[in-house]
Design an enzyme around this catalytic site. Structure first.
Site, PDB file in Angstrom:
ATOM      1  N   GLU A  21       1.136  -0.969  -0.562  1.00  0.00           N
ATOM      2  CA  GLU A  21      -0.212   0.062  -0.131  1.00  0.00           C
ATOM      3  C   GLU A  21       0.884   1.308   0.000  1.00  0.00           C
ATOM      4  OE1 GLU A  21      -1.247   2.181   3.644  1.00  0.00           O
ATOM      5  OE2 GLU A  21      -1.467   0.054   4.601  1.00  0.00           O
ATOM      6  N   ASP A 134     -16.523   5.020  14.632  1.00  0.00           N
ATOM      7  CA  ASP A 134     -15.621   5.303  13.252  1.00  0.00           C
ATOM      8  C   ASP A 134     -15.253   3.342  13.414  1.00  0.00           C
ATOM      9  OD1 ASP A 134     -13.129   5.464  12.460  1.00  0.00           O
ATOM     10  OD2 ASP A 134     -12.341   7.593  13.233  1.00  0.00           O
ATOM     11  N   ALA A 137     -13.128   1.730   6.689  1.00  0.00           N
ATOM     12  CA  ALA A 137     -13.654   0.916   6.109  1.00  0.00           C
ATOM     13  C   ALA A 137     -12.833  -0.474   5.284  1.00  0.00           C
ATOM     14  CB  ALA A 137     -13.581   2.148   4.625  1.00  0.00           C
ATOM     15  N   LYS A 155      -3.544  -2.604  15.382  1.00  0.00           N
ATOM     16  CA  LYS A 155      -2.729  -0.981  16.000  1.00  0.00           C
ATOM     17  C   LYS A 155      -3.417  -0.954  17.332  1.00  0.00           C
ATOM     18  CE  LYS A 155      -2.520   1.764  12.875  1.00  0.00           C
ATOM     19  NZ  LYS A 155      -3.144   1.333  11.682  1.00  0.00           N
TER      20      LYS A 155
END
Ligand code: PSU
Ligand code: MN
Length: 300
Positions: A21, A134, A137, A155
């Site tokens: 990524e 929250d 996605a 994390k």
């Protein structure tokens, strides 16, 4: 989409390719460590006999297999957007530069025909999500896109038990590479269990094959603990996370800014130690991901 000729050739010949990524480069680490790390990760993948494909969006075009020059540019350019699924159509249409998150890297990797994707940590259910809603996605993407994601867990800035619950509901297998415990990114201990322990890259390849052959749509999460010598002591990292979360609240930081803010603040609070751990765990994931990609090519 622009696929690098080396990557395209490898895909055609059924040789192992590992997707990477670019949000970790533009929003996850400071310059120049971000670029150094991205290039080192690619080197690690090559040394394990696989071809790296760093994914990003340049002038609205998805790039599969960025050049070192493009990686350098992503590392220092201002205003590169952090692009998740909802941002994609706008970034494409307006011809913008976009760094791909776990979610969008999965989408583009899948469109290019890449099965294995290596990163540091995925997004997840944030602490306080019962109020804020929250939820990254990344989790929805794991539910619907056929890519195997190798990471060091989610994390510890997140709510790990809720992240696991969400993944269970979405039908995403959460596996541990040679471990039964879910790794917590900077540290290998979360006190939580993964669904199954995977003993080897070969066993992992068989699981991927079983999922794909049986039409079980969606991703697979392979969590790989940070090597012990690079772990952050639990008390140190937990304290830094708590302080960073409070600071985030105080500054009113919300939405897509949360993860980059937390990563940066934790790096500052630990005098750079957390960044070093972050780099080491990504390199470790690159090694495991390459082996999985290799084994999968042999049996698919
Ligand atoms: N893990 C890291 N560094 C990062 C990220 C994850 O070690 O920079 C990025 C990934 O791109 C991930 C994103 O998809 O953070 C999650 O952001 P959010 O929580 O806004 O969905
Ligand atoms: Mn979010």
């Amino acid at each position: 989409m622009k696929i690098n000729p080396e990557v395209l050739q490898a895909l055609k010949e059924n040789r192992p390719v590992v997707a990477l990524e670019s949000t970790i480069i533009s929003h996850g680490m400071p310059y120049p460590k971000n670029v150094e790390t991205a290039l080192k990760v690619e080197e690690t993948i090559r040394s394990h006999g696989a071809v790296p494909a760093t994914i990003g969006i340049i002038d609205g075009e998805p790039i599969v297999g960025m050049t070192p020059e493009e990686i350098e540019e992503f590392g220092k350019r201002k205003g590169v957007l952090k692009v998740s699924r909802r941002d994609l159509p706008v970034v494409y249409a307006k011809k913008l530069w976009g760094a791909t998150t776990v979610a969008t890297t999965m989408i583009i990797a899948n469109q290019a025909g890449i099965e294995v994707f290596v990163t540091g940590g995925i997004g997840g259910v944030h602490r306080g999500a019962t109020e804020t809603m929250d939820i990254s996605a990344d989790l929805q993407e794991l539910a619907k896109t056929n890519v195997t994601v190798v990471c060091a867990g989610a994390k510890a800035i997140l709510d790990l038990p809720l992240t696991l619950e969400y993944l269970e509901t979405m039908g995403v297998p959460v596996l541990g590479f040679k471990t039964e415990e879910l790794p917590a990114f900077y540290n290998s201990h979360s006190g939580l269990k993964v669904d199954y322990k995977v003993e080897s890259a070969y066993e992992m390849a068989k699981i991927i094959k079983a999922k794909r052959e049986n039409g079980l749509v969606g991703g697979i999460l392979l969590t790989n603990p940070i090597p012990e010598q690079y772990e952050m002591p639990k008390d140190v990292i937990d304290k830094a996370i708590d302080t960073a979360l409070k600071e985030m609240d105080k500054q009113g930081i919300k939405g897509k800014e949360c993860t980059p803010f937390l990563l940066k603040t934790i790096t500052d609070l630990t005098g750079g130690d957390s960044l070093e751990s972050n780099i080491k765990l990504v390199l470790n994931n690159a090694a495991v991901g390459s082996e999985v990609a290799k084994e999968y090519c042999k049996i698919k």
